[in-house]
Design a protein around this motif. Structure first.
Motif, PDB file in Angstrom:
ATOM      1  N   ARG A 160     -17.599 -39.413  -0.540  1.00 29.38           N
ATOM      2  CA  ARG A 160     -18.500 -39.260  -1.568  1.00 29.38           C
ATOM      3  C   ARG A 160     -20.009 -39.221  -0.882  1.00 29.38           C
ATOM      4  O   ARG A 160     -20.804 -38.451  -1.533  1.00 29.38           O
ATOM      5  CB  ARG A 160     -18.607 -40.476  -2.791  1.00 29.38           C
ATOM      6  CG  ARG A 160     -19.469 -40.266  -3.627  1.00 29.38           C
ATOM      7  CD  ARG A 160     -19.529 -41.132  -4.947  1.00 29.38           C
ATOM      8  NE  ARG A 160     -18.421 -40.906  -5.859  1.00 29.38           N
ATOM      9  CZ  ARG A 160     -17.275 -41.684  -5.918  1.00 29.38           C
ATOM     10  NH1 ARG A 160     -17.074 -42.821  -5.072  1.00 29.38           N
ATOM     11  NH2 ARG A 160     -16.392 -41.399  -6.719  1.00 29.38           N
ATOM     12  N   GLU A 161     -20.109 -40.412  -0.230  1.00 30.20           N
ATOM     13  CA  GLU A 161     -21.336 -40.464   0.346  1.00 30.20           C
ATOM     14  C   GLU A 161     -22.089 -39.190   1.024  1.00 30.20           C
ATOM     15  O   GLU A 161     -23.194 -39.017   1.139  1.00 30.20           O
ATOM     16  CB  GLU A 161     -21.352 -41.725   1.335  1.00 30.20           C
ATOM     17  CG  GLU A 161     -20.833 -43.044   0.675  1.00 30.20           C
ATOM     18  CD  GLU A 161     -19.535 -43.365   0.357  1.00 30.20           C
ATOM     19  OE1 GLU A 161     -19.181 -44.239  -0.114  1.00 30.20           O
ATOM     20  OE2 GLU A 161     -18.834 -42.389   0.751  1.00 30.20           O
ATOM     21  N   PHE A 162     -21.204 -38.482   1.779  1.00 29.72           N
ATOM     22  CA  PHE A 162     -21.580 -36.995   2.487  1.00 29.72           C
ATOM     23  C   PHE A 162     -21.356 -36.131   1.323  1.00 29.72           C
ATOM     24  O   PHE A 162     -22.466 -35.389   1.181  1.00 29.72           O
ATOM     25  CB  PHE A 162     -20.626 -36.800   3.322  1.00 29.72           C
ATOM     26  CG  PHE A 162     -20.673 -35.670   4.086  1.00 29.72           C
ATOM     27  CD1 PHE A 162     -21.810 -35.059   4.750  1.00 29.72           C
ATOM     28  CD2 PHE A 162     -19.623 -34.476   3.639  1.00 29.72           C
ATOM     29  CE1 PHE A 162     -22.128 -33.868   5.000  1.00 29.72           C
ATOM     30  CE2 PHE A 162     -20.084 -33.238   3.886  1.00 29.72           C
ATOM     31  CZ  PHE A 162     -21.225 -32.803   4.724  1.00 29.72           C
ATOM     32  N   MET A 163     -20.514 -36.127   0.501  1.00 32.18           N
ATOM     33  CA  MET A 163     -20.374 -34.927  -0.385  1.00 32.18           C
ATOM     34  C   MET A 163     -21.232 -34.770  -1.450  1.00 32.18           C
ATOM     35  O   MET A 163     -21.759 -33.683  -1.821  1.00 32.18           O
ATOM     36  CB  MET A 163     -18.769 -34.769  -0.878  1.00 32.18           C
ATOM     37  CG  MET A 163     -17.811 -34.595   0.044  1.00 32.18           C
ATOM     38  SD  MET A 163     -17.656 -33.132   0.886  1.00 32.18           S
ATOM     39  CE  MET A 163     -17.025 -32.021  -0.707  1.00 32.18           C
ATOM     40  N   GLU A 164     -21.698 -35.757  -2.037  1.00 36.01           N
ATOM     41  CA  GLU A 164     -22.696 -35.788  -3.088  1.00 36.01           C
ATOM     42  C   GLU A 164     -23.975 -35.282  -2.593  1.00 36.01           C
ATOM     43  O   GLU A 164     -24.741 -34.970  -3.516  1.00 36.01           O
ATOM     44  CB  GLU A 164     -22.931 -37.273  -3.745  1.00 36.01           C
ATOM     45  CG  GLU A 164     -23.471 -38.210  -2.917  1.00 36.01           C
ATOM     46  CD  GLU A 164     -23.391 -39.581  -3.523  1.00 36.01           C
ATOM     47  OE1 GLU A 164     -22.894 -39.806  -4.518  1.00 36.01           O
ATOM     48  OE2 GLU A 164     -24.186 -40.502  -2.900  1.00 36.01           O
ATOM     49  N   LYS A 165     -24.224 -35.064  -1.383  1.00 33.72           N
ATOM     50  CA  LYS A 165     -25.571 -34.380  -1.049  1.00 33.72           C
ATOM     51  C   LYS A 165     -25.458 -32.954  -0.753  1.00 33.72           C
ATOM     52  O   LYS A 165     -26.677 -32.355  -0.716  1.00 33.72           O
ATOM     53  CB  LYS A 165     -25.913 -35.247   0.704  1.00 33.72           C
ATOM     54  CG  LYS A 165     -26.117 -36.648   0.785  1.00 33.72           C
ATOM     55  CD  LYS A 165     -26.078 -36.947   2.144  1.00 33.72           C
ATOM     56  CE  LYS A 165     -26.313 -38.491   2.307  1.00 33.72           C
ATOM     57  NZ  LYS A 165     -26.077 -39.022   3.682  1.00 33.72           N
ATOM     58  N   LEU A 166     -24.491 -32.564  -1.090  1.00 37.08           N
ATOM     59  CA  LEU A 166     -24.152 -31.053  -1.101  1.00 37.08           C
ATOM     60  C   LEU A 166     -24.458 -30.490  -2.537  1.00 37.08           C
ATOM     61  O   LEU A 166     -23.584 -30.836  -3.327  1.00 37.08           O
ATOM     62  CB  LEU A 166     -22.813 -30.798  -0.444  1.00 37.08           C
ATOM     63  CG  LEU A 166     -22.386 -31.219   0.917  1.00 37.08           C
ATOM     64  CD1 LEU A 166     -21.125 -30.874   1.338  1.00 37.08           C
ATOM     65  CD2 LEU A 166     -23.392 -30.569   1.841  1.00 37.08           C
ATOM     66  N   PRO A 167     -25.351 -29.374  -2.688  1.00 32.23           N
ATOM     67  CA  PRO A 167     -25.747 -28.944  -3.816  1.00 32.23           C
ATOM     68  C   PRO A 167     -24.619 -28.522  -4.586  1.00 32.23           C
ATOM     69  O   PRO A 167     -24.513 -28.458  -6.131  1.00 32.23           O
ATOM     70  CB  PRO A 167     -26.767 -27.791  -3.682  1.00 32.23           C
ATOM     71  CG  PRO A 167     -26.422 -27.373  -2.107  1.00 32.23           C
ATOM     72  CD  PRO A 167     -25.840 -28.761  -1.627  1.00 32.23           C
ATOM     73  N   PHE A 168     -23.369 -27.921  -4.131  1.00 33.98           N
ATOM     74  CA  PHE A 168     -22.428 -27.066  -4.887  1.00 33.98           C
ATOM     75  C   PHE A 168     -21.341 -28.324  -5.290  1.00 33.98           C
ATOM     76  O   PHE A 168     -20.439 -27.636  -6.168  1.00 33.98           O
ATOM     77  CB  PHE A 168     -21.718 -26.147  -4.084  1.00 33.98           C
ATOM     78  CG  PHE A 168     -21.253 -26.576  -2.840  1.00 33.98           C
ATOM     79  CD1 PHE A 168     -20.089 -27.231  -2.651  1.00 33.98           C
ATOM     80  CD2 PHE A 168     -21.955 -26.247  -1.351  1.00 33.98           C
ATOM     81  CE1 PHE A 168     -19.688 -27.678  -1.309  1.00 33.98           C
ATOM     82  CE2 PHE A 168     -21.619 -26.794  -0.287  1.00 33.98           C
ATOM     83  CZ  PHE A 168     -20.482 -27.448  -0.096  1.00 33.98           C
ATOM     84  N   ARG A 203     -21.770 -26.762   9.910  1.00 35.09           N
ATOM     85  CA  ARG A 203     -22.505 -25.769   9.314  1.00 35.09           C
ATOM     86  C   ARG A 203     -22.422 -25.932   7.817  1.00 35.09           C
ATOM     87  O   ARG A 203     -21.444 -25.562   7.378  1.00 35.09           O
ATOM     88  CB  ARG A 203     -22.540 -24.495   9.946  1.00 35.09           C
ATOM     89  CG  ARG A 203     -23.819 -23.472   9.172  1.00 35.09           C
ATOM     90  CD  ARG A 203     -23.681 -22.272   9.991  1.00 35.09           C
ATOM     91  NE  ARG A 203     -24.219 -22.331  11.341  1.00 35.09           N
ATOM     92  CZ  ARG A 203     -25.498 -22.365  11.705  1.00 35.09           C
ATOM     93  NH1 ARG A 203     -26.253 -22.363  10.816  1.00 35.09           N
ATOM     94  NH2 ARG A 203     -25.839 -22.559  12.963  1.00 35.09           N
ATOM     95  N   SER A 204     -23.490 -26.140   7.114  1.00 33.36           N
ATOM     96  CA  SER A 204     -23.484 -26.287   5.631  1.00 33.36           C
ATOM     97  C   SER A 204     -22.913 -24.745   4.979  1.00 33.36           C
ATOM     98  O   SER A 204     -23.665 -23.870   5.430  1.00 33.36           O
ATOM     99  CB  SER A 204     -24.806 -26.765   4.962  1.00 33.36           C
ATOM    100  OG  SER A 204     -24.875 -26.533   3.601  1.00 33.36           O
ATOM    101  N   ASN A 205     -22.356 -24.764   4.079  1.00 35.00           N
ATOM    102  CA  ASN A 205     -21.648 -23.709   3.426  1.00 35.00           C
ATOM    103  C   ASN A 205     -22.872 -23.073   2.499  1.00 35.00           C
ATOM    104  O   ASN A 205     -22.901 -21.945   2.353  1.00 35.00           O
ATOM    105  CB  ASN A 205     -20.505 -23.966   2.389  1.00 35.00           C
ATOM    106  CG  ASN A 205     -19.175 -24.426   3.226  1.00 35.00           C
ATOM    107  OD1 ASN A 205     -18.666 -23.705   3.857  1.00 35.00           O
ATOM    108  ND2 ASN A 205     -18.455 -25.556   2.748  1.00 35.00           N
ATOM    109  N   ALA A 206     -23.942 -24.273   2.069  1.00 34.52           N
ATOM    110  CA  ALA A 206     -24.720 -23.587   1.090  1.00 34.52           C
ATOM    111  C   ALA A 206     -25.964 -23.379   1.877  1.00 34.52           C
ATOM    112  O   ALA A 206     -26.657 -21.961   1.782  1.00 34.52           O
ATOM    113  CB  ALA A 206     -25.225 -24.805   0.062  1.00 34.52           C
TER     114      ALA A 206
END
Length: 225
Positions: A160-168, A203-206
């Motif tokens: 979660r600590e990483f994933m919640e930073k991603l906008p999607f 590389r970020s998907n967004a």
């Protein structure tokens, strides 16, 4: 005006990551194969497949990594299930020789039930699908059902600590900490054998930029009933 038009559709990105479809789905699968390649390699290393293992992968995407898995381990039988019809089709194309010879099989899944007999597999693994499980405890229990006693399940995800930073990830993602994922497996009848921690640049998907991703691999065992 152009800034608005160029803004990523994060809900669409989330939907494609969950269940790729159409032309964008093929591109998404290619991107995931690259971005998840290291996670998959680390997971397979943690799974430690042996000759004569019968292995299930949940969510193989386009299955481009399966060729090297089968080449590295003789007599291993591989099964992949995915909720995306497109991904099943693409995986069969990528692995046509292995499918024809009977060493690989890809099939469509509803994400809730696994159409295999109890104790069919020696090992099961999945990478970055945990966020999309519709009924997590029921599905973890279903994974346990298709494993033989003593069988190994490798669950790989970004916390979660990483994933919640991603906008999607605000769209239909269920995020987990290490502790929550372990608790899910334990309450579903697994015993935690070991946990591996890794970091990588991806590389970020967004945004298309490099970010540091935390990786957690939980190896859990089905104890004898």
């Amino acid at each position: 005006m152009s800034d608005h038009l160029d803004k990523p559709d994060f809900k669409e990105i989330a939907g494609q990551l969950s269940c790729p479809s159409g032309d964008k789905g093929i591109k998404t699968a290619e991107m995931m194969a690259v971005n998840n390649g290291h996670m998959i390699a680390l997971t397979i290393a943690a799974l430690d497949p042996k000759s004569n293992d019968v292995v299930l992968e949940i969510g193989p995407g386009n299955g481009s990594h399966v060729v090297s898995l089968l080449a590295a381990t003789k007599h291993l039988l591989y099964y992949g299930v995915d909720i995306s019809t497109l991904m099943v089709q693409e995986a069969i194309k990528f692995n046509s020789e292995a499918v024809s010879s009977g060493r690989a099989d890809f099939s469509l899944s509803d994400g809730m039930q696994l159409n295999f007999a109890a104790g069919f597999f020696t090992k099961v693994f999945t990478v970055n699908t945990l966020y999309f499980w519709k009924d997590p405890k029921a599905y973890a229990t279903e994974i346990r059902r298709v494993l033989r006693p003593g069988g190994l399940f490798s669950l790989t995800f970004a916390p979660r600590e990483f994933m919640e930073k991603l906008p999607f990830t605000q769209y239909d993602f269920h995020l987990y900490s290490r502790e929550e994922a372990e608790e899910l497996l334990i309450t579903s009848g697994f015993e935690i054998e070991e946990v591996h921690f890794h970091k990588e640049m991806v590389r970020s998907n967004a945004a298309g930029m490099e970010v540091e991703r935390d990786i957690i691999i939980i190896n859990a065992v089905k104890s004898a009933d």
